[in-house]
Design an enzyme around this catalytic site. Sequence first.
Site, PDB file in Angstrom:
ATOM      1  CD  GLU A   1       5.529   8.262  -6.616  1.00  0.00           C
ATOM      2  OE1 GLU A   1       4.752   8.517  -7.544  1.00  0.00           O
ATOM      3  OE2 GLU A   1       6.728   8.551  -6.646  1.00  0.00           O
TER       4      GLU A   1
ATOM      5  CB  CYS B   1      -2.192   7.577 -10.139  1.00  0.00           C
ATOM      6  SG  CYS B   1      -0.727   6.758 -10.800  1.00  0.00           S
TER       7      CYS B   1
HETATM    8  P1  NAD Z   1      -5.953   5.247  -0.423  1.00  0.00           P
HETATM    9  O1  NAD Z   1      -5.199   6.476  -0.036  1.00  0.00           O
HETATM   10  O2  NAD Z   1      -7.355   5.132  -0.008  1.00  0.00           O
HETATM   11  O3  NAD Z   1      -5.229   3.950   0.179  1.00  0.00           O
HETATM   12  C1  NAD Z   1      -3.850   3.705  -0.018  1.00  0.00           C
HETATM   13  C2  NAD Z   1      -3.330   2.863   1.129  1.00  0.00           C
HETATM   14  O4  NAD Z   1      -3.481   3.578   2.342  1.00  0.00           O
HETATM   15  C3  NAD Z   1      -4.067   1.523   1.317  1.00  0.00           C
HETATM   16  O5  NAD Z   1      -3.120   0.524   1.615  1.00  0.00           O
HETATM   17  C4  NAD Z   1      -4.980   1.804   2.495  1.00  0.00           C
HETATM   18  O6  NAD Z   1      -5.212   0.662   3.290  1.00  0.00           O
HETATM   19  C5  NAD Z   1      -4.203   2.826   3.295  1.00  0.00           C
HETATM   20  N1  NAD Z   1      -5.088   3.747   4.021  1.00  0.00           N
HETATM   21  C6  NAD Z   1      -6.339   4.139   3.669  1.00  0.00           C
HETATM   22  N2  NAD Z   1      -6.841   4.993   4.566  1.00  0.00           N
HETATM   23  C7  NAD Z   1      -5.889   5.136   5.520  1.00  0.00           C
HETATM   24  C8  NAD Z   1      -5.819   5.893   6.721  1.00  0.00           C
HETATM   25  N3  NAD Z   1      -6.831   6.664   7.112  1.00  0.00           N
HETATM   26  N4  NAD Z   1      -4.692   5.818   7.443  1.00  0.00           N
HETATM   27  C9  NAD Z   1      -3.676   5.050   7.063  1.00  0.00           C
HETATM   28  N5  NAD Z   1      -3.680   4.302   5.940  1.00  0.00           N
HETATM   29  C10 NAD Z   1      -4.767   4.350   5.176  1.00  0.00           C
HETATM   30  O7  NAD Z   1      -5.767   5.110  -1.994  1.00  0.00           O
HETATM   31  P2  NAD Z   1      -6.368   4.006  -2.946  1.00  0.00           P
HETATM   32  O8  NAD Z   1      -7.838   4.231  -3.055  1.00  0.00           O
HETATM   33  O9  NAD Z   1      -5.873   2.666  -2.591  1.00  0.00           O
HETATM   34  O10 NAD Z   1      -5.676   4.397  -4.329  1.00  0.00           O
HETATM   35  C11 NAD Z   1      -6.167   5.389  -5.160  1.00  0.00           C
HETATM   36  C12 NAD Z   1      -5.393   6.683  -5.013  1.00  0.00           C
HETATM   37  O11 NAD Z   1      -4.005   6.436  -5.143  1.00  0.00           O
HETATM   38  C13 NAD Z   1      -5.729   7.680  -6.093  1.00  0.00           C
HETATM   39  O12 NAD Z   1      -5.804   8.952  -5.528  1.00  0.00           O
HETATM   40  C14 NAD Z   1      -4.541   7.587  -7.044  1.00  0.00           C
HETATM   41  O13 NAD Z   1      -4.304   8.745  -7.801  1.00  0.00           O
HETATM   42  C15 NAD Z   1      -3.433   7.311  -6.098  1.00  0.00           C
HETATM   43  N6  NAD Z   1      -2.348   6.613  -6.782  1.00  0.00           N
HETATM   44  C16 NAD Z   1      -1.179   7.237  -6.989  1.00  0.00           C
HETATM   45  C17 NAD Z   1      -0.161   6.608  -7.674  1.00  0.00           C
HETATM   46  C18 NAD Z   1       1.159   7.253  -7.927  1.00  0.00           C
HETATM   47  O14 NAD Z   1       2.084   6.537  -8.303  1.00  0.00           O
HETATM   48  N7  NAD Z   1       1.310   8.549  -7.751  1.00  0.00           N
HETATM   49  C19 NAD Z   1      -0.352   5.301  -8.119  1.00  0.00           C
HETATM   50  C20 NAD Z   1      -1.565   4.693  -7.871  1.00  0.00           C
HETATM   51  C21 NAD Z   1      -2.564   5.346  -7.197  1.00  0.00           C
END
Ligand code: NAD
Length: 456
Positions: A208, A242
Amino acid sequence: MIPDLLQSQKDYYKTGETKSVPFRKQVLKNLKTELITRENQIIEALAKDFKKPAFESVLTETTVVLSDLDLMIKNVSKWAKPKRVLPALLNFPSTDRLYSEPYGQTLIIAPWNYPYQLAIAPMVAAIAAGNTVILKPSELTPNTSALLKNIIETVFKPEHVYVVEGGVDISTKLLEQRWNYIFFTGSVPVGKIVAKAAAEFLTPLTLELGGKNPCIIDETANIKLTARRIVWGKFLNAGQTCIAPDYIVIHNSKKDAFYEAMKIEIEKAYSSAPIASKDFCRIVNEKNFKRLVRMLDNENCIIGGQTEANTLYISPTLIDEPSLDSEVMKDEIFGPILPVISYTNDTEIDAIISKYEKPLSLYVFSTNSAKAKKVIEKYSFGGGCINDTVIHFANHRLPFGGTGNSGIGAYHGKLSFDTFSHQKAIVKKANWLDLPVRYAPYTGKLKKIRKILKWL
Ligand code: NAD
């Protein structure tokens, strides 16, 4: 520690308890009771993490989870039952069924922007479908993360559901393990890392993700209502949603009226000093604050543009006509900044939208239904609305997910249950008849089989 934890979940899964439907129902009910009792704590944690208003927490976090829980509790018996499907005549006589089988050990990685709902909702579905779960909330919302851990420890045995807190290092360790299903919500770059890790073990997954969501306003739109609905969908959660509109593409003839209406609606919602409004969130951390502030450099902030570093505040901001190469038009904004680009003919809309990957959502404001329909049908995107923003999220009968770069798979409602279930197809063949035509030797049977196949 993580491999031991996972092993304990594997061992527990083998006992078959998580597959028992009465057990699933009971734990979901226990969870519901706990979440209702803890609602104030959840609201407080979200407020501490990024000043999320109680109203928004109830509307977009706690209520969403409770209605998901109700849906699962009500339907789990029905959904978990094998379903009869019409058999193929070719297999006559047979009875065909679909079994919803849990995958087994599931990993859920959640983002920070709806840190409660986006962690718990997939977890509820995974449990309803009979899986074990390890949930990793975001480290950027530590109060919600700690509360989630505490709640889950109160309700579940660790070998069934467990919360592992931490950042990239912990997430990386979790992804090194072999899972039966991974459900990831977060950014596109991290989604790619998750997909690579899943590929190592051919683990099925849901991604997602996000994207740059266009919001088209044509010359026939009701500008007053359009502005009100955009202000709500864009500045909810301070734009850290998002499916928030990322940028506006508006017919040139409506731009001035739109700015006027947006000024009025922003003031109505957050007063003339949104910094003092209790209803407006803050940016989650300094890194994101700086990233967003850079987008304002050298831009014409026609509305807003105020920032305060020590409180991570950015006012609701509209940027007039940024260049498509500017910082604000490069990637998903994910903050309370809304660029506005005008067009005079429809081919210009296409030139803008086609520049970006398939977005998670698209919005079109128009009173010309045929035109709106044309836009919806022309572009590929996760989901969206005509004459509103964000609200498609709220219908559990509509799948929620992206396409292309904005994600793989979808969930919500029954689809959430299905997402965490493998659909096992079973044909039960009767023994009272066994037509010999399919068996070798085939000599002399070709004509006959052609006839039968044609007839079927
Ligand atoms: P992110 O990708 O930075 O982090 C998401 C999760 O991944 C966190 O738990 C984080 O600890 C983990 N993570 C971060 N870097 C990682 C790595 N290198 N390896 C493994 N795990 C890692 O995202 P965010 O900043 O928490 O959220 C914002 C993003 O999420 C935006 O792009 C938004 O559009 C998207 N989002 C999508 C939805 C959806 O339902 N499609 C909903 C909410 C947010």
